[in-house]
Motif scaffolding. Sequence first.
Motif: not given
Lengths: 259, 267
Positions: B47, B50, B52, B72, B76, B79
């Motif tokens: 996590k 990634g 998170q 942000h 993304y 990801r």
Amino acid sequence: MGTIQRLGQWAIGTSERLGRGYLFLMAILAGIPGSLFRFSLVIQQIYSVGVLSVLLILISGLFVGMVLGLQGYNTLVDFGAEESLGVMVSLSLVRELGPVVSALLFAGRAGSALTAEIGLMKSTEQLSGMEMMAVDPIRRVITPRFLAGFISLPFLAAIFSAVGILGGYLVGYGLLGVDDGAFWTQMQTKTDWYDDILNGVIKSIVFGFVVTWIALFEGHDAIPTSEGVGRATTRTVVHSAFAILGLDFVLTALMFGDV
Amino acid sequence: MPLIEIRDLHFYRGDRAIFKGVDLDIYRGKVTAIMGPSGTGKTTLLKLIGGQLVPDQGTIMVDGQDVHRLPHAQLYELRKRMGMLFQSGALLTDISVFDNVAFPLREHTNLPESMIQDLVSMKLQAVGLRNAKELMPAELSGGMARRVALARAVALDPMMIMYDEPFTGQDPISMGTLVNLIKRINQSMGLTSIVVSHDLEETMAIADEIYLLSGGKVIERGTPDTLQDSSSEWVKQFVEGLPDGPVPFHFPGMSFEDDLLNRKAVK
């Protein structure tokens, strides 16, 4: 732990949750423009939270209207004013019972379902999975549901009031013999578009906003266990009920306080 | 240059330190396993990679980008090039197998539906579940759900894929299928794979390099062969599955004698 410590801990915890709830709402609002471009997602949710609640609203509205007809007649007849039954039923429903009761029913049926759905999506890592697929769950899952709840409740409240008035008419005219011409004419004369209907609509918009926000936040903030989701679902219904009744007083005071 | 570079990673949950200065490199094209006893923070590490979770100290660079300093939108974008297979599969339960695999394609591309159908069929064919595309997630076994999740994780042809406990709770046939798939997909798609697991035999069979974590630090690093031959007491305990050793059988605290004889003192 002392009482003061516990009180302090509760105050800090509550403030923290309120802060998280506010940030959550800001994230939802920021996602609204994107959801408007993908309105099909909102329509799916309108079906889920709105259309599937219609039967409950229809049946409840009918019975509430019928009870209002019976109770209202018994009071009005003492003053020889039973022909005002239409006004009494319509004003009670349009101003108060329509928005409030439909919002309470909406919180119980759609709000709790939203909380459980989002909570379970969290506990089964579906929301995390979306994040890792570079899909923002707030924009993809939460915002469409928020818009759906916000849009649906005013229509449900309108249906509740309309069916309730019909219920009051059925009892008043069909059972108690109130003159149907007087019932409809007095109702149309005394029910004002702005003061009564528009204010009722404003109430249901506010309730839709708050109930859907609470339901989605509780689901998103739930501890991801079966017990956590259960508690969150209970909190949705309880907090929504408090919010609806508290806000109803505030809104009524603002709208009708000077009458 | 490694695809993922982790330097001086510190992460706390409340007062409990999960990582206390972890350094770790994941090389391109390799299968790297992160192993260790339950509760050592293996899933937390994924996590963190990634984005998170945010570390309390240290950096995680993925493909030259500092994951936790990315805005942000860029996070993304990154990801989209990272696949992740969750332990539960994390399939969306209200849509079919086909729609689950198509989900990232529909969200991130403007491909025509006919092409999405072809791509989804290819991904499902690779995991042996092309004929299960009409099923709902609730109709799948645990092993099938993970294979569908694997097909979904590779739908966008990522540069890397992270597997969170892929073998847990699988029957021998499913386990063998998953072991083969991870190895085969890594080779055929030129991926970099990170496998978090405590299933020793299966992980050692596919890993090029293994990191052993315990107590918030990397205890040992090496190929499966070097770990088998390690003289470290900790590695021996883990590899041989001994109940007591550097990782104690008893949760740390008061001795049993003290607990029995001085119970009042505990209160």
